[in-house]
Write an enzyme that holds these catalytic residues in place. Structure first.
Site, mmCIF file in Angstrom:
data_model
loop_
_atom_site.group_PDB
_atom_site.id
_atom_site.type_symbol
_atom_site.label_atom_id
_atom_site.label_comp_id
_atom_site.label_asym_id
_atom_site.label_seq_id
_atom_site.Cartn_x
_atom_site.Cartn_y
_atom_site.Cartn_z
ATOM 1 N N CYS A 163 0.744 -1.216 -0.097
ATOM 2 C CA CYS A 163 0.205 -0.171 0.176
ATOM 3 C C CYS A 163 0.839 1.190 -0.064
ATOM 4 C CB CYS A 163 -0.934 0.031 1.267
ATOM 5 S SG CYS A 163 -0.088 -0.091 2.661
HETATM 6 C C1 LIG Z 1 0.198 -5.086 2.584
HETATM 7 S S1 LIG Z 1 1.398 -6.422 2.861
HETATM 8 C C2 LIG Z 1 0.277 -7.593 2.830
HETATM 9 C C3 LIG Z 1 -0.066 -8.169 4.313
HETATM 10 C C4 LIG Z 1 -0.797 -9.145 4.193
HETATM 11 N N1 LIG Z 1 -2.122 -9.129 3.311
HETATM 12 C C5 LIG Z 1 -1.482 -9.580 5.606
HETATM 13 O O1 LIG Z 1 -2.757 -9.446 5.785
HETATM 14 O O2 LIG Z 1 -0.811 -9.882 6.329
HETATM 15 C C6 LIG Z 1 2.133 -6.542 1.310
HETATM 16 C C7 LIG Z 1 3.049 -7.696 1.129
HETATM 17 O O3 LIG Z 1 3.544 -7.814 -0.081
HETATM 18 C C8 LIG Z 1 5.021 -8.177 -0.221
HETATM 19 N N2 LIG Z 1 5.461 -7.929 -1.455
HETATM 20 C C9 LIG Z 1 5.971 -6.795 -2.088
HETATM 21 N N3 LIG Z 1 6.411 -7.071 -3.321
HETATM 22 C C10 LIG Z 1 6.529 -8.517 -3.687
HETATM 23 C C11 LIG Z 1 6.614 -9.196 -4.641
HETATM 24 N N4 LIG Z 1 7.284 -8.537 -5.752
HETATM 25 N N5 LIG Z 1 6.436 -10.413 -4.513
HETATM 26 C C12 LIG Z 1 5.766 -11.132 -3.406
HETATM 27 N N6 LIG Z 1 5.602 -10.355 -2.247
HETATM 28 C C13 LIG Z 1 5.858 -8.973 -2.413
HETATM 29 C C14 LIG Z 1 5.731 -7.507 0.974
HETATM 30 O O4 LIG Z 1 6.739 -7.975 1.367
HETATM 31 C C15 LIG Z 1 4.532 -7.434 1.814
HETATM 32 O O5 LIG Z 1 4.638 -8.426 3.002
#
Ligand SMILES: C[S@@+](CC[C@H](N)C(=O)[O-])C[C@H]1O[C@@H](n2cnc3c(N)ncnc32)[C@H](O)[C@@H]1O
Length: 404
Positions: A163
């Protein structure tokens, strides 16, 4: 140097004076802050003083503890009783420390897999659900994954793309932020063609400034195959003692699924508001089991310690949040690893110092959900998460679309 002089240094920065940080970032999403040398010196001094004070406190040379170790009264599990298997499967992207994954699990979905780039978060998922398939670290990077491998296997694809590009706490660069992963979520939906998709993000994404982005990046490419409904959810309306507004996009492949669907139903109200027949959510003091001081309210939004420009152990999201925590008698900076340590390290103003398990509870994680990594990393996973009881309500809502 006085506090006043420090403040002057912190506000008076000239772009040409910025110097890079010497600390190497371990987090792929970390975006270092632009700071002058003088500003870095202020932060370094504060951090050093705070480290010294904490070390002294933990060695028994600090101020006498002012509070007992708290025994929480809030039990998130009561908000999300485990449901029997509903015969549906879910695939998770951007799984983080598992807030949304846990909600889907407890709502009765079979877990196909989680994709998450942060190694510590992947360790958290595996520690709590050893039976899950977790693609973590570089192998969990969603970029380049061929989602067709999941075709015909997935009832619900869910995820919360980062986000930071849209958050009020960030620079709001939207599509020009390299961390914008919405196109990857869209690519996954079109690749694996789930019956339903669920995507969560900060409510700021629904503001007028991002309407062009939402239409061109999310709605237009997906609406040819999906009927899409954005829903705003507020955590305290689902019994979580925190203000946390989020948008959840539900997408349905068929009109039948869309017609069956029952949106998430809020059943709680904020403390101190008029009784409208809903249940009153606990204030954060009551939730944490703190003594009655004649005032209580839900917590301000917990900020992820990873979304800001620096790694930190403060969960403060704004100046108004700081004022609210003051009213609540809670110290939101320098969050301690455990309740024992929080008690031993007395806050300067005598307020109750938070610990990681307290912050997890304010986010609606059950007490037995184990988080991995350094303190800022655990806090980051908590602050990034969908509050699990909200995730549970979202998952139950997604399941309603499949009712026969
Ligand atoms: C907003 S958090 C999601 C949290 C999750 N929905 C929860 O309820 O705990 C976004 C996540 O996306 C991951 N992320 C960012 N870029 C990514 C990528 N290219 N591939 C996989 N994960 C990624 C980040 O590390 C982060 O943990």
């Amino acid at each position: 140097m006085s506090e006043g002089q420090d403040r002057l240094i912190l506000v008076n920065a000239m772009a040409q004076e910025y110097v890079p940080s010497k600390i190497k970032s371990t987090d792929p999403l970390h975006e270092p802050r632009l700071l002058t040398q003088a500003q870095r010196d202020v932060f370094r001094r504060r951090s050093r003083d705070s480290h010294r004070a904490r070390a002294a406190a933990l060695a028994g040379a600090g101020a006498e503890p002012l509070h007992d170790i708290n025994v929480p009264r809030f039990n998130p599990c009561a908000l999300m009783p485990r449901r029997e298997s509903n015969g549906l499967s879910s695939l998770s992207m951007f799984s983080g420390g598992g807030g949304l994954d846990l909600g889907f699990d407890l709502a009765g979905f079979a877990h196909i897999g989680s994709w998450e780039i942060m190694q510590d978060a992947a360790v958290t998922l595996r520690a709590n659900r050893p039976q899950w398939t977790v693609h973590g670290g570089d192998e969990g990077d969603v970029r380049g994954v061929d989602w067709k491998q999941y075709r015909s296997m997935v009832d619900v694809l869910h995820g919360g793309p980062p986000c930071q590009p849209f958050s009020n706490a960030g620079r709001q660069r939207g599509a020009s932020d390299p961390r914008d992963m919405w196109p990857e979520f869209v690519r996954a939906v079109l690749g694996c063609r789930p019956e339903v998709f669920v995507a969560e993000n900060v409510a700021a994404l629904m503001s007028a400034s991002f309407s062009g982005y939402v239409n061109s990046t999310i709605i237009n490419p997906l609406s040819k195959e999906y009927r899409i409904h954005p829903v705003i959810v507020q955590a305290y309306e689902f019994g979580v003692p925190q203000i946390r507004r989020r948008v959840v996009f539900f997408g349905f492949r068929t009109t039948r699924l869309e017609r069956n669907w029952v949106p998430p139903r809020p059943g709680f109200r904020r403390p101190g508001t008029i009784d409208d027949g809903t249940v009153q959510t606990m204030g954060v003091r009551e939730a944490l089991g703190l003594p009655d001081i004649g005032f209580d309210d839900v917590s301000p939004t917990i900020r992820s310690t990873l979304t800001g420009p620096r790694h930190t152990t403060s969960i403060l999201s704004s100046v108004s949040a700081q004022k609210k925590f003051q009213q609540l008698g809670i110290w939101p900076n320098g969050v301690a690893e455990t309740r024992d340590r929080a008690r031993a390290f007395v806050a300067k103003n005598g307020d109750f110092r938070l610990s990681v398990p307290d912050v997890a509870l304010i986010q609606g994680f059950p007490e037995d959900w184990r988080l991995s990594g350094a303190v800022y990393m655990q806090l980051g996973q908590i602050g990034n998460a969908v509050a699990p009881p909200v995730g549970y309500a979202v998952a139950c809502s997604a399941a309603s679309a499949f009712a026969k």
